[in-house]
Write a protein that holds these residues in place. Structure first.
Motif, PDB file in Angstrom:
ATOM      1  N   ASP A   2       0.840  -1.202   0.000  1.00  0.00           N
ATOM      2  CA  ASP A   2       0.000   0.000   0.000  1.00  0.00           C
ATOM      3  C   ASP A   2       0.874   1.250   0.000  1.00  0.00           C
ATOM      4  OD1 ASP A   2      -2.048  -1.812   0.190  1.00  0.00           O
ATOM      5  OD2 ASP A   2      -2.885  -1.025   2.058  1.00  0.00           O
ATOM      6  N   LEU A   3       1.939   1.227   0.804  1.00  0.00           N
ATOM      7  CA  LEU A   3       2.835   2.381   0.884  1.00  0.00           C
ATOM      8  C   LEU A   3       3.494   2.664  -0.458  1.00  0.00           C
ATOM      9  CD1 LEU A   3       4.192   4.536   2.635  1.00  0.00           C
ATOM     10  CD2 LEU A   3       5.959   2.862   3.202  1.00  0.00           C
ATOM     11  N   ALA A   4       3.930   1.615  -1.145  1.00  0.00           N
ATOM     12  CA  ALA A   4       4.575   1.795  -2.449  1.00  0.00           C
ATOM     13  C   ALA A   4       3.602   2.398  -3.457  1.00  0.00           C
ATOM     14  CB  ALA A   4       5.112   0.463  -2.959  1.00  0.00           C
ATOM     15  N   PHE A   5       2.359   1.896  -3.491  1.00  0.00           N
ATOM     16  CA  PHE A   5       1.360   2.455  -4.406  1.00  0.00           C
ATOM     17  C   PHE A   5       1.055   3.914  -4.063  1.00  0.00           C
ATOM     18  CE2 PHE A   5       0.162  -1.930  -5.662  1.00  0.00           C
ATOM     19  CZ  PHE A   5      -0.012  -1.738  -7.028  1.00  0.00           C
ATOM     20  N   ASN A   6       0.804   4.195  -2.784  1.00  0.00           N
ATOM     21  CA  ASN A   6       0.464   5.558  -2.388  1.00  0.00           C
ATOM     22  C   ASN A   6       1.587   6.529  -2.705  1.00  0.00           C
ATOM     23  OD1 ASN A   6      -2.214   5.396  -1.309  1.00  0.00           O
ATOM     24  ND2 ASN A   6      -1.402   4.303   0.468  1.00  0.00           N
ATOM     25  N   ASP A   7       2.829   6.114  -2.452  1.00  0.00           N
ATOM     26  CA  ASP A   7       3.962   6.985  -2.740  1.00  0.00           C
ATOM     27  C   ASP A   7       4.086   7.239  -4.234  1.00  0.00           C
ATOM     28  OD1 ASP A   7       6.559   8.316  -1.946  1.00  0.00           O
ATOM     29  OD2 ASP A   7       7.329   6.772  -3.288  1.00  0.00           O
ATOM     30  N   ALA A   8       3.963   6.178  -5.033  1.00  0.00           N
ATOM     31  CA  ALA A   8       4.104   6.327  -6.486  1.00  0.00           C
ATOM     32  C   ALA A   8       2.988   7.191  -7.068  1.00  0.00           C
ATOM     33  CB  ALA A   8       4.127   4.960  -7.155  1.00  0.00           C
ATOM     34  N   PHE A   9       1.755   6.973  -6.635  1.00  0.00           N
ATOM     35  CA  PHE A   9       0.647   7.777  -7.143  1.00  0.00           C
ATOM     36  C   PHE A   9       0.788   9.241  -6.736  1.00  0.00           C
ATOM     37  CE2 PHE A   9      -2.271   3.805  -7.130  1.00  0.00           C
ATOM     38  CZ  PHE A   9      -1.811   3.460  -8.391  1.00  0.00           C
ATOM     39  N   SER A  10       1.423   9.486  -5.583  1.00  0.00           N
ATOM     40  CA  SER A  10       1.557  10.868  -5.111  1.00  0.00           C
ATOM     41  C   SER A  10       2.432  11.699  -6.032  1.00  0.00           C
ATOM     42  CB  SER A  10       2.117  10.894  -3.684  1.00  0.00           C
ATOM     43  OG  SER A  10       3.510  10.589  -3.667  1.00  0.00           O
ATOM     44  N   TRP A  11       3.380  11.066  -6.742  1.00  0.00           N
ATOM     45  CA  TRP A  11       4.192  11.841  -7.688  1.00  0.00           C
ATOM     46  C   TRP A  11       3.780  11.616  -9.138  1.00  0.00           C
ATOM     47  CZ3 TRP A  11       6.637   8.424 -10.800  1.00  0.00           C
ATOM     48  CH2 TRP A  11       7.181   7.249 -10.290  1.00  0.00           C
ATOM     49  N   GLY A  12       2.696  10.890  -9.346  1.00  0.00           N
ATOM     50  CA  GLY A  12       2.130  10.830 -10.683  1.00  0.00           C
ATOM     51  C   GLY A  12       2.329   9.553 -11.456  1.00  0.00           C
ATOM     52  N   ALA A  13       2.791   8.479 -10.796  1.00  0.00           N
ATOM     53  CA  ALA A  13       2.924   7.204 -11.499  1.00  0.00           C
ATOM     54  C   ALA A  13       1.561   6.680 -11.920  1.00  0.00           C
ATOM     55  CB  ALA A  13       3.625   6.175 -10.610  1.00  0.00           C
ATOM     56  N   ASP A  14       1.537   5.908 -12.990  1.00  0.00           N
ATOM     57  CA  ASP A  14       0.293   5.316 -13.478  1.00  0.00           C
ATOM     58  C   ASP A  14       0.101   3.885 -12.988  1.00  0.00           C
ATOM     59  OD1 ASP A  14      -0.711   7.473 -15.307  1.00  0.00           O
ATOM     60  OD2 ASP A  14       1.253   7.132 -16.209  1.00  0.00           O
ATOM     61  N   ASP A  15       1.164   3.251 -12.520  1.00  0.00           N
ATOM     62  CA  ASP A  15       1.072   1.886 -12.012  1.00  0.00           C
ATOM     63  C   ASP A  15       2.357   1.561 -11.272  1.00  0.00           C
ATOM     64  OD1 ASP A  15       0.005  -0.599 -11.482  1.00  0.00           O
ATOM     65  OD2 ASP A  15      -0.215  -1.213 -13.580  1.00  0.00           O
ATOM     66  N   VAL A  16       2.316   0.505 -10.479  1.00  0.00           N
ATOM     67  CA  VAL A  16       3.480   0.019  -9.735  1.00  0.00           C
ATOM     68  C   VAL A  16       3.620  -1.468 -10.033  1.00  0.00           C
ATOM     69  CG1 VAL A  16       4.509  -0.308  -7.453  1.00  0.00           C
ATOM     70  CG2 VAL A  16       3.083   1.705  -7.903  1.00  0.00           C
ATOM     71  N   LEU A  17       4.849  -1.929 -10.230  1.00  0.00           N
ATOM     72  CA  LEU A  17       5.052  -3.348 -10.465  1.00  0.00           C
ATOM     73  C   LEU A  17       6.298  -3.827  -9.748  1.00  0.00           C
ATOM     74  CD1 LEU A  17       6.536  -3.965 -13.999  1.00  0.00           C
ATOM     75  CD2 LEU A  17       5.887  -1.673 -13.271  1.00  0.00           C
ATOM     76  N   PRO A  18       6.334  -5.115  -9.404  1.00  0.00           N
ATOM     77  CA  PRO A  18       7.484  -5.648  -8.666  1.00  0.00           C
ATOM     78  C   PRO A  18       8.752  -5.608  -9.504  1.00  0.00           C
ATOM     79  CG  PRO A  18       5.604  -7.160  -8.597  1.00  0.00           C
ATOM     80  CD  PRO A  18       5.305  -6.129  -9.638  1.00  0.00           C
ATOM     81  N   PHE A  19       9.840  -5.293  -8.862  1.00  0.00           N
ATOM     82  CA  PHE A  19      11.123  -5.277  -9.538  1.00  0.00           C
ATOM     83  C   PHE A  19      11.483  -6.694  -9.973  1.00  0.00           C
ATOM     84  CE2 PHE A  19      14.562  -2.421 -10.393  1.00  0.00           C
ATOM     85  CZ  PHE A  19      15.632  -3.259 -10.666  1.00  0.00           C
ATOM     86  N   GLY A  20      11.938  -6.831 -11.218  1.00  0.00           N
ATOM     87  CA  GLY A  20      12.367  -8.124 -11.719  1.00  0.00           C
ATOM     88  C   GLY A  20      11.269  -8.966 -12.337  1.00  0.00           C
ATOM     89  N   GLU A  21      10.013  -8.508 -12.288  1.00  0.00           N
ATOM     90  CA  GLU A  21       8.896  -9.258 -12.877  1.00  0.00           C
ATOM     91  C   GLU A  21       8.783  -8.906 -14.361  1.00  0.00           C
ATOM     92  OE1 GLU A  21       6.572 -11.465 -12.138  1.00  0.00           O
ATOM     93  OE2 GLU A  21       7.173 -11.897 -10.080  1.00  0.00           O
ATOM     94  N   VAL A  22       9.523  -9.623 -15.180  1.00  0.00           N
ATOM     95  CA  VAL A  22       9.536  -9.321 -16.618  1.00  0.00           C
ATOM     96  C   VAL A  22       8.145  -9.496 -17.223  1.00  0.00           C
ATOM     97  CG1 VAL A  22      10.463 -10.028 -18.851  1.00  0.00           C
ATOM     98  CG2 VAL A  22      11.973  -9.878 -16.861  1.00  0.00           C
ATOM     99  N   ARG A  23       7.429 -10.555 -16.810  1.00  0.00           N
ATOM    100  CA  ARG A  23       6.100 -10.807 -17.368  1.00  0.00           C
ATOM    101  C   ARG A  23       5.150  -9.646 -17.091  1.00  0.00           C
ATOM    102  NH1 ARG A  23       1.400 -12.600 -15.241  1.00  0.00           N
ATOM    103  NH2 ARG A  23       2.432 -12.831 -13.221  1.00  0.00           N
TER     104      ARG A  23
END
Length: 366
Positions: free
Chosen positions: A90-111
């Protein structure tokens, strides 16, 4: 031989190891993107100043500065930005959305990255139209001002800024104004300003952004004043858009509606599939959920796992996808990308926990 698809540019900012950069390049190539990876925001800014990007992938403590700078430019206001996180929460999503990201994804998840890149539009973004009318953003914080402006512009508003309370009060009385988003820290005594604007004939809708602890008091102070809503000023900027849509639909102070703003991480997969994707809830009701993601499921029946409102309990629900909205440059973005789903099944205890949580949240807000 078929015609080779022209590669689009993917800018990646982060501290990537050699193997991580190689994996990003493979995902980019398979999605018909050409990867341009840099280590610093200065390098990223320099590259953006001379190139057209089709997407940006950000994994760095410098992401916010780059995003705000890029989104302040009309050239990049509609640039899709994906945040990479070592630990999606939740913290990662909230932080990313606060600066304008459109989505969050796990590091290393190529798929996961590949799916999102393939879902992005192939065409270069055109400037959004302004058919919804004039909107005012009264906000002193540059980051918040920029991300809210981007959301409203993409929804079709022509945006004007105010960074002082005097300017905000003056602009609020403009006869052409249809929406005003006012930070309560900039204007602590907003109610008299709204009343003067109404007396002057303003038909604009007003959204007050305040600290979560002040929401209940602010909503009570608004009483039954029509065309006004209060939202959490620290939440995702798309919450402002939700409030504006509710007001346009005739809601009063965000009450008397079954839909509730509620953000938490959602693990979802098509029924019977092996792998979960991660999204973030946007709004919910006892019978449905809207999940933010750039990778909506192709399957109509979907399994969801998330925390029910007002509890720490995880629930597993079966839902039927009612609609999908992909990232699209060709329409006004009146809602963020994602999918809406109707809850159709689940264990009795999970269904009860979900409906009880939604009811408790509605009571708290109302």
């Amino acid at each position: 031989m078929g015609k080779r698809m022209e590669a689009r540019a993917l800018l990646a900012l982060g501290h990537f190891r050699r193997d991580e950069r190689a994996a990003l390049a493979v995902a980019a190539q398979q999605a018909a993107f050409e990867l341009h990876a840099v280590d610093t925001s200065d390098e990223a800014s320099a590259w953006l100043s001379t190139h057209d990007a089709h997407a940006a992938l950000l994994e760095s403590d410098q992401s916010e500065a780059l995003a705000v700078e890029a989104r302040s430019s009309a050239r990049h206001v509609r640039l899709p930005m994906l945040a990479l996180s070592r630990s999606v929460s939740d913290l990662a999503f909230n932080d990313a959305f606060s600066w304008g990201a459109d989505d969050v994804l796990p590091f290393g998840e190529v798929r996961s990255l590949l799916t999102r890149l393939r879902n992005l539009p192939r065409e270069q973004a055109e400037p959004p139209n302004t058919g919804r009318g004039s909107a005012l953003i009264a906000e002193s914080d540059r980051t918040r001002r920029t991300v809210v402006a981007r959301v409203l512009r993409n929804a079709g508003y022509d945006v004007t800024f105010a960074v002082t309370s005097d300017d905000a009060a003056q602009f609020s009385e403009r006869p052409d104004l249809v929406l005003a988003v006012i930070n309560s820290e900039l204007m602590p005594a907003a109610l008299p300003v709204l009343e003067r604007a109404r007396s002057a004939g303003s038909k604009a809708n007003f959204i007050l952004c305040c600290a979560p602890r002040d929401l209940r008091v602010t909503r009570e102070a608004l009483g039954e004043l029509e065309g006004v809503a209060a939202v959490d000023g620290f939440a995702a900027p798309e919450n402002v858009l939700f409030a504006s849509n509710e007001l346009r639909a005739g809601a009063v102070n965000n009450r008397k509606t079954p839909r509730l703003l509620y953000g938490t991480t959602v693990a979802f997969r098509g029924a019977g599939r092996e792998k979960d994707e991660l999204g973030f809830s946007y709004n919910v009701s006892a019978g449905g959920i809207y999940v933010r993601t750039l990778a909506p499921p192709d399957d109509d029946e979907t399994w969801l796992e998330l925390r029910a409102p007002r509890t720490d309990r995880l629930v597993r629900l079966v839902a039927k996808v009612a609609w999908r909205r992909r990232f699209n440059h060709n329409e006004n973005a009146t809602v963020p990308p994602g999918f809406g789903a109707q809850i159709v099944d689940g264990a009795r205890a999970d269904l009860d926990a979900w409906t009880d949580g939604c009811a408790a949240m509605a009571t708290l807000i109302g």
